[in-house]
Write a protein that holds these residues in place. Structure first.
Motif, PDB file in Angstrom:
ATOM      1  N   GLY A   1      33.559 -39.885  -7.174  1.00 13.06           N
ATOM      2  CA  GLY A   1      34.419 -41.058  -7.232  1.00 13.06           C
ATOM      3  C   GLY A   1      34.064 -42.134  -8.231  1.00 13.06           C
ATOM      4  O   GLY A   1      34.499 -43.270  -8.071  1.00 13.06           O
ATOM      5  N   VAL A   2      33.252 -41.817  -9.239  1.00 16.77           N
ATOM      6  CA  VAL A   2      32.931 -42.812 -10.257  1.00 16.77           C
ATOM      7  C   VAL A   2      33.065 -42.168 -11.629  1.00 16.77           C
ATOM      8  O   VAL A   2      32.937 -40.955 -11.779  1.00 16.77           O
ATOM      9  CB  VAL A   2      31.500 -43.391 -10.101  1.00 16.77           C
ATOM     10  CG1 VAL A   2      31.349 -44.150  -8.813  1.00 16.77           C
ATOM     11  CG2 VAL A   2      30.446 -42.313 -10.221  1.00 16.77           C
ATOM     12  N   SER A   3      33.330 -43.008 -12.623  1.00 19.40           N
ATOM     13  CA  SER A   3      33.326 -42.480 -13.986  1.00 19.40           C
ATOM     14  C   SER A   3      31.873 -42.192 -14.374  1.00 19.40           C
ATOM     15  O   SER A   3      30.942 -42.666 -13.731  1.00 19.40           O
ATOM     16  CB  SER A   3      33.961 -43.485 -14.942  1.00 19.40           C
ATOM     17  OG  SER A   3      33.269 -44.701 -14.869  1.00 19.40           O
ATOM     18  N   LEU A   4      31.700 -41.414 -15.365  1.00 20.03           N
ATOM     19  CA  LEU A   4      30.363 -41.028 -15.846  1.00 20.03           C
ATOM     20  C   LEU A   4      29.601 -40.178 -14.834  1.00 20.03           C
ATOM     21  O   LEU A   4      28.377 -40.150 -14.835  1.00 20.03           O
ATOM     22  CB  LEU A   4      29.522 -42.265 -16.203  1.00 20.03           C
ATOM     23  CG  LEU A   4      30.095 -43.203 -17.259  1.00 20.03           C
ATOM     24  CD1 LEU A   4      29.281 -44.486 -17.332  1.00 20.03           C
ATOM     25  CD2 LEU A   4      30.155 -42.523 -18.606  1.00 20.03           C
ATOM     26  N   SER A   5      30.316 -39.481 -13.942  1.00 18.64           N
ATOM     27  CA  SER A   5      29.621 -38.720 -12.901  1.00 18.64           C
ATOM     28  C   SER A   5      28.717 -37.641 -13.493  1.00 18.64           C
ATOM     29  O   SER A   5      27.607 -37.443 -13.005  1.00 18.64           O
ATOM     30  CB  SER A   5      30.603 -38.130 -11.896  1.00 18.64           C
ATOM     31  OG  SER A   5      31.477 -37.232 -12.524  1.00 18.64           O
ATOM     32  N   SER A   6      29.161 -36.943 -14.538  1.00 20.04           N
ATOM     33  CA  SER A   6      28.303 -35.888 -15.096  1.00 20.04           C
ATOM     34  C   SER A   6      27.058 -36.492 -15.737  1.00 20.04           C
ATOM     35  O   SER A   6      25.971 -35.909 -15.666  1.00 20.04           O
ATOM     36  CB  SER A   6      29.061 -35.012 -16.086  1.00 20.04           C
ATOM     37  OG  SER A   6      29.492 -35.757 -17.192  1.00 20.04           O
ATOM     38  N   TYR A   7      27.187 -37.662 -16.344  1.00 21.73           N
ATOM     39  CA  TYR A   7      26.026 -38.353 -16.903  1.00 21.73           C
ATOM     40  C   TYR A   7      25.029 -38.709 -15.792  1.00 21.73           C
ATOM     41  O   TYR A   7      23.829 -38.473 -15.903  1.00 21.73           O
ATOM     42  CB  TYR A   7      26.465 -39.617 -17.646  1.00 21.73           C
ATOM     43  CG  TYR A   7      25.311 -40.534 -18.000  1.00 21.73           C
ATOM     44  CD1 TYR A   7      24.472 -40.239 -19.065  1.00 21.73           C
ATOM     45  CD2 TYR A   7      25.060 -41.676 -17.253  1.00 21.73           C
ATOM     46  CE1 TYR A   7      23.403 -41.064 -19.376  1.00 21.73           C
ATOM     47  CE2 TYR A   7      24.001 -42.513 -17.554  1.00 21.73           C
ATOM     48  CZ  TYR A   7      23.171 -42.203 -18.624  1.00 21.73           C
ATOM     49  OH  TYR A   7      22.114 -43.027 -18.925  1.00 21.73           O
ATOM     50  N   LEU A   8      25.556 -39.262 -14.700  1.00 22.64           N
ATOM     51  CA  LEU A   8      24.687 -39.652 -13.580  1.00 22.64           C
ATOM     52  C   LEU A   8      24.046 -38.434 -12.928  1.00 22.64           C
ATOM     53  O   LEU A   8      22.867 -38.470 -12.554  1.00 22.64           O
ATOM     54  CB  LEU A   8      25.486 -40.452 -12.553  1.00 22.64           C
ATOM     55  CG  LEU A   8      25.970 -41.831 -13.003  1.00 22.64           C
ATOM     56  CD1 LEU A   8      26.899 -42.427 -11.975  1.00 22.64           C
ATOM     57  CD2 LEU A   8      24.795 -42.744 -13.297  1.00 22.64           C
ATOM     58  N   GLU A   9      24.786 -37.326 -12.798  1.00 25.68           N
ATOM     59  CA  GLU A   9      24.230 -36.101 -12.230  1.00 25.68           C
ATOM     60  C   GLU A   9      23.090 -35.574 -13.103  1.00 25.68           C
ATOM     61  O   GLU A   9      22.043 -35.153 -12.595  1.00 25.68           O
ATOM     62  CB  GLU A   9      25.326 -35.045 -12.079  1.00 25.68           C
ATOM     63  CG  GLU A   9      26.316 -35.383 -10.990  1.00 25.68           C
ATOM     64  CD  GLU A   9      27.597 -34.570 -11.045  1.00 25.68           C
ATOM     65  OE1 GLU A   9      28.396 -34.702 -10.096  1.00 25.68           O
ATOM     66  OE2 GLU A   9      27.816 -33.816 -12.023  1.00 25.68           O
ATOM     67  N   GLY A  10      23.274 -35.612 -14.419  1.00 21.97           N
ATOM     68  CA  GLY A  10      22.212 -35.187 -15.339  1.00 21.97           C
ATOM     69  C   GLY A  10      20.980 -36.072 -15.233  1.00 21.97           C
ATOM     70  O   GLY A  10      19.842 -35.592 -15.249  1.00 21.97           O
ATOM     71  N   MET A  11      21.226 -37.379 -15.115  1.00 30.98           N
ATOM     72  CA  MET A  11      20.110 -38.311 -14.976  1.00 30.98           C
ATOM     73  C   MET A  11      19.356 -38.047 -13.663  1.00 30.98           C
ATOM     74  O   MET A  11      18.120 -38.056 -13.630  1.00 30.98           O
ATOM     75  CB  MET A  11      20.625 -39.749 -15.013  1.00 30.98           C
ATOM     76  CG  MET A  11      19.516 -40.767 -15.141  1.00 30.98           C
ATOM     77  SD  MET A  11      20.147 -42.390 -15.530  1.00 30.98           S
ATOM     78  CE  MET A  11      20.737 -42.882 -13.948  1.00 30.98           C
ATOM     79  N   MET A  12      20.090 -37.769 -12.593  1.00 25.62           N
ATOM     80  CA  MET A  12      19.434 -37.483 -11.318  1.00 25.62           C
ATOM     81  C   MET A  12      18.670 -36.161 -11.379  1.00 25.62           C
ATOM     82  O   MET A  12      17.601 -36.037 -10.781  1.00 25.62           O
ATOM     83  CB  MET A  12      20.462 -37.479 -10.192  1.00 25.62           C
ATOM     84  CG  MET A  12      20.983 -38.878  -9.897  1.00 25.62           C
ATOM     85  SD  MET A  12      22.054 -38.921  -8.467  1.00 25.62           S
ATOM     86  CE  MET A  12      20.873 -38.613  -7.165  1.00 25.62           C
ATOM     87  N   ALA A  13      19.193 -35.186 -12.103  1.00 24.05           N
ATOM     88  CA  ALA A  13      18.481 -33.903 -12.256  1.00 24.05           C
ATOM     89  C   ALA A  13      17.161 -34.122 -13.003  1.00 24.05           C
ATOM     90  O   ALA A  13      16.129 -33.542 -12.629  1.00 24.05           O
ATOM     91  CB  ALA A  13      19.356 -32.890 -12.989  1.00 24.05           C
ATOM     92  N   ARG A  14      17.176 -34.956 -14.028  1.00 21.32           N
ATOM     93  CA  ARG A  14      15.920 -35.254 -14.746  1.00 21.32           C
ATOM     94  C   ARG A  14      14.927 -35.962 -13.824  1.00 21.32           C
ATOM     95  O   ARG A  14      13.732 -35.688 -13.845  1.00 21.32           O
ATOM     96  CB  ARG A  14      16.223 -36.098 -15.988  1.00 21.32           C
ATOM     97  CG  ARG A  14      16.868 -35.296 -17.100  1.00 21.32           C
ATOM     98  CD  ARG A  14      16.990 -36.070 -18.402  1.00 21.32           C
ATOM     99  NE  ARG A  14      17.900 -37.216 -18.312  1.00 21.32           N
ATOM    100  CZ  ARG A  14      19.230 -37.139 -18.378  1.00 21.32           C
ATOM    101  NH1 ARG A  14      19.814 -35.978 -18.527  1.00 21.32           N
ATOM    102  NH2 ARG A  14      19.972 -38.235 -18.310  1.00 21.32           N
TER     103      ARG A  14
END
Length: 174
Positions: free
Chosen positions: A134-147
């Protein structure tokens, strides 16, 4: 959705690593875990130990991430279920967040088994599915959380090593 996985080998037998994994928190490498409550622990008819725990964590989310997610929540809760099977020498641990589930879900699975070629070593396989909703930039945030999960996995491995080295003096039954 982001899928993350890693594998690590400990230079200790399975029994030693499992004892340390069951006593992983608190430790100086993971100060973000501020509480662990055992909700239920039982043996099944096959001699497997089932544990249900609630972990209280303080997520150190960067301010930009908190702003994107629209939350100031710092104390979060994770439910954890583990099964230790001493007969087949396997521990499986599954965890998922139960706070902020409308924004983020992290479903993690850890499996500890003896190394296939060296019984004096233990292999830990970790995998997680990270979903930001439900937020923009979700794939960016998911990648950041994976790191961040990769960095935290290393801290977890170090914590188990630390527990093993610091608990040699005190015998703990499995």
């Amino acid at each position: 959705m982001k899928i993350w996985s890693t594998e690590h080998a400990f230079s200790y037998p399975w029994e030693t690593v499992i004892k340390a994994a069951m006593r992983k928190y608190p430790n100086p490498m993971n100060p973000n875990v501020v509480g662990v409550d055992v909700l239920d622990r039982s043996l099944d008819g096959n001699g497997r130990l089932h544990s249900h725990r609630l972990l209280s964590t303080e997520w150190g989310l960067p301010a930009i991430v908190r702003a994107i997610l629209g939350t100031t929540h710092m104390l979060t809760y994770v439910k954890e279920h583990s099964i230790v099977d001493p007969e087949v020498k396997k521990m499986e641990l599954c965890s998922t967040n139960i706070t902020l589930t409308n924004l983020i879900s992290v479903d993690e699975r850890l499996v500890y088994t003896p190394h296939p070629d060296n019984p004096g070593m233990t292999v830990l396989t970790q995998e997680a599915i990270i979903t930001v909703k439900g937020v923009s930039l979700s794939s960016y945030l998911e990648g950041m959380m994976a790191r961040r999960m990769s960095a935290n996995a290393r801290k977890g491995w170090d914590a188990i090593e630390w527990i093993i080295q610091n608990s040699e003096r005190e015998p703990v039954p499995l």
